[in-house]
Design a protein around this motif. Structure first.
Motif, mmCIF file in Angstrom:
data_model
loop_
_atom_site.group_PDB
_atom_site.id
_atom_site.type_symbol
_atom_site.label_atom_id
_atom_site.label_comp_id
_atom_site.label_asym_id
_atom_site.label_seq_id
_atom_site.Cartn_x
_atom_site.Cartn_y
_atom_site.Cartn_z
ATOM 1 N N GLY A 55 0.809 -1.209 0.000
ATOM 2 C CA GLY A 55 0.000 0.000 0.000
ATOM 3 C C GLY A 55 0.844 1.260 0.000
ATOM 4 N N ALA A 56 2.039 1.197 0.574
ATOM 5 C CA ALA A 56 2.932 2.355 0.570
ATOM 6 C C ALA A 56 3.390 2.689 -0.838
ATOM 7 N N GLU A 57 3.648 1.660 -1.659
ATOM 8 C CA GLU A 57 4.052 1.885 -3.042
ATOM 9 C C GLU A 57 2.912 2.506 -3.843
ATOM 10 N N ILE A 58 1.707 2.009 -3.627
ATOM 11 C CA ILE A 58 0.551 2.589 -4.319
ATOM 12 C C ILE A 58 0.366 4.044 -3.905
ATOM 13 N N SER A 59 0.461 4.286 -2.612
ATOM 14 C CA SER A 59 0.295 5.648 -2.090
ATOM 15 C C SER A 59 1.311 6.602 -2.693
ATOM 16 N N ALA A 60 2.583 6.191 -2.719
ATOM 17 C CA ALA A 60 3.637 7.057 -3.254
ATOM 18 C C ALA A 60 3.448 7.307 -4.747
ATOM 19 N N SER A 61 3.127 6.250 -5.496
ATOM 20 C CA SER A 61 2.968 6.399 -6.946
ATOM 21 C C SER A 61 1.808 7.319 -7.295
ATOM 22 N N ILE A 62 0.687 7.161 -6.587
ATOM 23 C CA ILE A 62 -0.472 8.002 -6.881
ATOM 24 C C ILE A 62 -0.217 9.444 -6.436
ATOM 25 N N ALA A 63 0.508 9.623 -5.338
ATOM 26 C CA ALA A 63 0.850 10.981 -4.912
ATOM 27 C C ALA A 63 1.703 11.679 -5.966
ATOM 28 N N GLU A 64 2.619 10.931 -6.597
ATOM 29 C CA GLU A 64 3.449 11.503 -7.656
ATOM 30 C C GLU A 64 2.638 11.833 -8.903
ATOM 31 N N ARG A 65 1.717 10.940 -9.256
ATOM 32 C CA ARG A 65 0.973 11.090 -10.506
ATOM 33 C C ARG A 65 -0.238 12.011 -10.372
ATOM 34 N N CYS A 66 -0.837 12.076 -9.179
ATOM 35 C CA CYS A 66 -2.115 12.771 -9.013
ATOM 36 C C CYS A 66 -2.058 13.841 -7.932
ATOM 37 N N PHE A 67 -0.894 14.385 -7.655
ATOM 38 C CA PHE A 67 -0.735 15.309 -6.532
ATOM 39 C C PHE A 67 -1.722 16.481 -6.607
#
Length: 364
Positions: free
Chosen positions: A310-322
């Motif tokens: 879940g941490a990887e998903i969270s980080a990736s979406i934060a980068e893509r959808c900030f």
């Protein structure tokens, strides 16, 4: 789209429904998850004479009976027990898959071989097994410059909470293997999904770790087509449409998330629920598109929160959808402790924990 019936008092009785984005239930038979796994293995052995199943106790069906009847049907030269030596099981599997790859090159055959290994103890408890998977299977293609590979290797393993497994047999080690380039990691949520995803894993040209939620072996029941079918890997599925918040999960966790979405809807919150299905490589595009629509994201899994996938998903979406996020990404996961026995209800993500996080995130 809904989660299939789970005969489990803890989760409540969910009406039986059939769902899939690629198959229908018209000619299916109602089976549980371990029976769907058995069907997939039967088809794999029947359609490819170079397929083998070997591991701990598999010739008589295994602890969870997933291989029942296969040794009688295909012979003990193709379905057979091995010593309780995980290093030897996986090492032999890598070598066999590599040799069949060489045979493929020499005879120009296109059909891939398949190999399934059942290791009932959790994989990460065996250092030698870890080395075989991480340092050999995952790197075989890379280190040979794609001259050789063990892409016909599929390692099946039970995983996750079972209700009474305690600190050894209820662990969720998926994130360990997601950190290893060269492997694919697949986790089904239901019998129909398990059959199609397992056949796709067996026929994929890469080594695959296929985790089967122990809790669902007999509790998840739905209609499963009896014919040979495959479901695509690395394609997440939106199993519930919504506008207020995106929920992402996999495996047995989807049933809890579905119940939480039902209760959230009663409170006027529209939830979009996504089953990731393949963790590596995961479908970022589907999750990103959903989050750009809803502006909010919640991820839930049984593994400990720190270092969980879940941490990887969270980080990736934060980068893509900030610029589109309207609230911090929420994670409802297991605790950063060994998996407890008596205190399992406090450790596990629950419907109420997820529902509280949905409300908090939407009202942020």
């Amino acid at each position: 789209m809904s989660i299939p019936m789970l005969r489990l008092a803890k989760w409540g009785l969910i009406s039986k429904r059939c769902f899939s984005n690629t198959t229908t239930c018209e000619s299916g038979k109602t089976v549980n998850l371990f029976s769907a796994i058995n069907q997939a293995l039967d088809i794999a052995l029947d359609t490819d004479p170079r397929s083998y199943i070997f591991g701990e106790d598999v010739s008589f069906g295994g602890v969870f009976r997933c291989t029942s009847g296969l040794a009688d049907r295909y012979g003990k030269h193709r379905v057979f027990n091995t010593p309780l030596c995980e290093q030897g099981i996986v090492g032999f599997g890598i070598g066999l898959a590599a040799m069949i790859c060489i045979t493929d090159r020499e005879t120009a055959q296109l059909q891939k071989s398949s190999l399934q290994i059942i290791s009932f103890p959790l994989l990460i408890r065996h250092e030698s097994l870890w080395s075989q998977i991480v340092n050999e299977a995952a790197k075989f293609r890379y280190r040979s410059g794609n001259q050789f590979n063990c892409g016909g290797l599929t390692i099946r393993s039970p995983y996750g909470a079972v209700g009474h497994g305690g600190h050894y047999h209820s662990q969720s080690p998926e994130s360990f293997f997601c950190h290893v380039p060269g492997l694919k990691v697949v986790i089904p949520r239901s019998p129909q999904q398990a059959k199609g995803l397992l056949l796709s894993s067996i026929r994929d040209p890469n080594p695959v770790i296929f985790f089967e939620p122990k809790w669902l072996y007999r509790l998840a029941v739905e209609e499963v087509p009896e014919h040979d079918y495959m479901l695509p890997l690395s394609e997440a599925e939106v199993i519930r449409q919504g506008n207020d918040i995106t929920l992402v999960g996999w495996g047995a966790q989807l049933a809890l998330m579905e119940k939480a979405c039902d209760d959230a809807e009663k409170a006027g919150i529209s939830c979009e629920l996504i089953d990731l299905k393949t963790l590596i490589p995961w479908d970022k595009e589907t999750v990103e598109a959903s989050v750009r629509k809803t502006g909010k994201l919640l991820v839930s899994h049984e593994a400990p929160v720190t270092g969980g996938f879940g941490a990887e998903i969270s980080a990736s979406i934060a980068e893509r959808c900030f610029s589109r996020l309207e609230a911090p990404v929420a994670r409802i996961c297991g605790l950063d402790t060994p998996f407890p026995l008596v205190f399992e209800p406090f450790y596990m993500p629950t419907k109420n924990k997820i529902l509280d996080a949905i409300k908090a995130t939407v009202n942020y």
